[in-house]
Motif scaffolding. Structure first.
Motif, mmCIF file in Angstrom:
data_model
loop_
_atom_site.group_PDB
_atom_site.id
_atom_site.type_symbol
_atom_site.label_atom_id
_atom_site.label_comp_id
_atom_site.label_asym_id
_atom_site.label_seq_id
_atom_site.Cartn_x
_atom_site.Cartn_y
_atom_site.Cartn_z
ATOM 1 N N UNK A 10 0.829 -1.208 0.000
ATOM 2 C CA UNK A 10 0.000 0.000 0.000
ATOM 3 C C UNK A 10 0.859 1.251 0.000
ATOM 4 N N UNK A 11 0.393 2.332 -0.612
ATOM 5 C CA UNK A 11 1.159 3.574 -0.607
ATOM 6 C C UNK A 11 1.231 4.166 0.794
ATOM 7 N N UNK A 12 2.292 4.917 1.048
ATOM 8 C CA UNK A 12 2.459 5.589 2.334
ATOM 9 C C UNK A 12 3.117 6.933 2.086
ATOM 10 N N UNK A 13 2.774 7.929 2.913
ATOM 11 C CA UNK A 13 3.313 9.286 2.781
ATOM 12 C C UNK A 13 3.699 9.800 4.166
ATOM 13 N N UNK A 14 4.867 10.439 4.243
ATOM 14 C CA UNK A 14 5.295 11.107 5.470
ATOM 15 C C UNK A 14 5.785 12.504 5.115
ATOM 16 N N UNK A 15 5.507 13.466 5.978
ATOM 17 C CA UNK A 15 5.997 14.828 5.841
ATOM 18 C C UNK A 15 7.129 15.016 6.839
ATOM 19 N N UNK A 16 8.254 15.515 6.368
ATOM 20 C CA UNK A 16 9.398 15.736 7.252
ATOM 21 C C UNK A 16 8.990 16.707 8.362
ATOM 22 N N UNK A 17 9.222 16.288 9.587
ATOM 23 C CA UNK A 17 8.868 17.113 10.734
ATOM 24 C C UNK A 17 7.482 16.861 11.279
ATOM 25 N N UNK A 18 6.639 16.143 10.519
ATOM 26 C CA UNK A 18 5.271 15.845 10.966
ATOM 27 C C UNK A 18 5.023 14.359 11.129
ATOM 28 N N UNK A 19 5.657 13.559 10.320
ATOM 29 C CA UNK A 19 5.443 12.127 10.365
ATOM 30 C C UNK A 19 4.441 11.666 9.332
ATOM 31 N N UNK A 56 22.350 6.118 1.521
ATOM 32 C CA UNK A 56 23.329 7.158 1.844
ATOM 33 C C UNK A 56 23.786 7.892 0.586
ATOM 34 N N UNK A 57 24.024 7.144 -0.497
ATOM 35 C CA UNK A 57 24.466 7.777 -1.737
ATOM 36 C C UNK A 57 23.378 8.681 -2.305
ATOM 37 N N UNK A 58 22.127 8.257 -2.206
ATOM 38 C CA UNK A 58 21.021 9.094 -2.693
ATOM 39 C C UNK A 58 20.862 10.341 -1.832
ATOM 40 N N UNK A 59 21.016 10.200 -0.524
ATOM 41 C CA UNK A 59 20.929 11.378 0.339
ATOM 42 C C UNK A 59 22.090 12.329 0.086
ATOM 43 N N UNK A 60 23.277 11.776 -0.197
ATOM 44 C CA UNK A 60 24.413 12.637 -0.562
ATOM 45 C C UNK A 60 24.093 13.440 -1.812
ATOM 46 N N UNK A 61 23.506 12.773 -2.809
ATOM 47 C CA UNK A 61 23.181 13.471 -4.064
ATOM 48 C C UNK A 61 22.080 14.494 -3.838
ATOM 49 N N UNK A 62 21.108 14.152 -2.991
ATOM 50 C CA UNK A 62 20.040 15.109 -2.702
ATOM 51 C C UNK A 62 20.591 16.330 -1.975
ATOM 52 N N UNK A 63 21.558 16.109 -1.094
ATOM 53 C CA UNK A 63 22.186 17.245 -0.404
ATOM 54 C C UNK A 63 22.896 18.151 -1.405
ATOM 55 N N UNK A 64 23.545 17.550 -2.413
ATOM 56 C CA UNK A 64 24.205 18.370 -3.440
ATOM 57 C C UNK A 64 23.171 19.132 -4.264
ATOM 58 N N UNK A 65 22.054 18.474 -4.596
ATOM 59 C CA UNK A 65 20.998 19.164 -5.341
ATOM 60 C C UNK A 65 20.441 20.324 -4.528
ATOM 61 N N UNK A 66 20.190 20.089 -3.237
ATOM 62 C CA UNK A 66 19.659 21.147 -2.379
ATOM 63 C C UNK A 66 20.637 22.309 -2.295
ATOM 64 N N UNK A 67 21.924 22.004 -2.186
ATOM 65 C CA UNK A 67 22.930 23.068 -2.128
ATOM 66 C C UNK A 67 22.936 23.872 -3.426
ATOM 67 N N UNK A 68 22.777 23.188 -4.577
ATOM 68 C CA UNK A 68 22.736 23.880 -5.856
ATOM 69 C C UNK A 68 21.539 24.802 -5.984
ATOM 70 N N UNK A 69 20.481 24.511 -5.221
ATOM 71 C CA UNK A 69 19.268 25.331 -5.238
ATOM 72 C C UNK A 69 19.204 26.300 -4.056
ATOM 73 N N UNK A 70 20.267 26.328 -3.242
ATOM 74 C CA UNK A 70 20.275 27.171 -2.029
ATOM 75 C C UNK A 70 19.106 26.830 -1.114
ATOM 76 N N UNK A 71 18.855 25.534 -0.939
ATOM 77 C CA UNK A 71 17.801 25.052 -0.060
ATOM 78 C C UNK A 71 18.412 24.354 1.152
ATOM 79 N N UNK A 72 17.871 24.566 2.347
ATOM 80 C CA UNK A 72 18.345 23.800 3.507
ATOM 81 C C UNK A 72 17.932 22.343 3.357
ATOM 82 N N UNK A 73 18.770 21.443 3.848
ATOM 83 C CA UNK A 73 18.502 20.015 3.695
ATOM 84 C C UNK A 73 18.584 19.335 5.052
ATOM 85 N N UNK A 74 17.472 18.828 5.518
ATOM 86 C CA UNK A 74 17.382 18.134 6.805
ATOM 87 C C UNK A 74 17.594 16.643 6.563
ATOM 88 N N UNK A 75 18.852 16.226 6.523
ATOM 89 C CA UNK A 75 19.150 14.835 6.199
ATOM 90 C C UNK A 75 18.515 13.874 7.202
#
Length: 295
Positions: A10-19, A56-75
């Protein structure tokens, strides 16, 4: 009739900081800049028996994408959200699923509050069919001149943004041409990447993929892993450049992405590709079948 997936997740959704939240309920505001401008980034990750592959590798890449967009990243927040949707779906021990992590700039009229989401869904039949049958592709120009990304970080080369309008338009055009998917080239004819995948080709014992940095392409976590695995089997992994002629001369051509895995490209622009009967081709095919089963 298409075969049903062997498991029902079944599909599932979580919001960072809310659960966890209701998968059918609203999760972003109408003025969220990820929705209205495509201002954000994301990652797609395969989940196997309840474990997010190469997380971990995907989160590393997402952190680089967020940095390229000047977005904070809550790993840590995304790690928690990923664990929550995997646990809620009951995916542990029941095969494969698709995890997506999304980060947007948040509401336009309430700045400074980015939106983070994690979603989990079962694999589609289209993914399994591509693994079984391979795909055909149509080459389409991306319009970039060679070297367009040199010294131009605002072009967001290598950033996995939410701005996929061109990518989906290319996929529709490929379908109009009778192909399953698109493969971008630059204005000079050099290979780039697919809308949602990277291209790799085998010639002899050399397995090559497009060097992402000079071409403005996304660095592929899964292709990096495939090349590393190939090296342990005695093949030669390489980052380089190529053209459609290189694909036509190759022993095997692959479209590689995290969830779909490595699938064979059997046709380019309506012309079948040859598939050589070599030791290297045999190893690649066995490796793909073992890592990304079609059923």
């Amino acid at each position: 009739m298409p075969e049903a997936p062997p498991t029902s997740i079944p599909p599932a959704v979580a919001v960072v900081g809310r659960g966890l939240v209701d998968p059918g309920g609203p999760v972003v505001r109408a003025d969220d800049l990820g929705l209205t401008r495509g201002d954000g980034c994301f990652e797609g990750i395969r989940v196997v028996d309840g474990a997010a592959e190469d997380l971990d590798a995907h989160l590393d890449r997402m952190a680089r994408s967020a940095a390229g967009l000047d977005l904070p990243f809550d790993r840590a927040g995304f790690e928690a959200a990923a664990a929550e949707v995997i646990a809620a779906s009951g995916a542990a021990g029941v095969g494969e699923a698709s995890l997506k992590l999304v980060l947007t700039r948040g509401p336009e009229h309430d700045p400074g509050h980015p939106t983070g989401l994690a979603t989990l869904a079962p694999l589609t039949e289209a993914v399994r069919r591509a693994r079984r049958q391979g795909i055909s592709v149509a080459t389409l120009t991306r319009g970039w001149a060679p070297g367009a990304f040199d010294g131009a970080p605002w072009l967001l080369g290598g950033v996995k943004t939410l701005s996929y309008a061109v990518n989906t338009a290319a996929m529709r055009e490929a379908a109009r041409r009778g192909a399953d998917d698109a493969l971008f080239t630059d204005a000079g004819g050099a290979l780039l990447e697919g809308p949602t995948w990277s291209v790799a080709w085998l010639r002899g014992d050399r397995l090559t993929t497009v060097d992402p940095a000079p071409h403005g392409c996304l660095r592929s976590v899964t292709t990096d892993r495939l090349l590393a695995d190939a090296a342990t089997a005695g093949l030669t992994p390489a980052l380089g450049a190529g053209t459609v002629d290189d694909l036509r001369a190759a022993d095997l051509v692959l479209a590689v992405s995290s969830v779909r895995g490595g699938v064979e490209v059997g046709e380019v622009d309506g012309q079948p590709l040859r598939a050589a009967d070599t030791r290297a081709v045999g190893w690649v095919r066995r490796h793909l079948a073992g890592r990304w089963p079609a059923r």
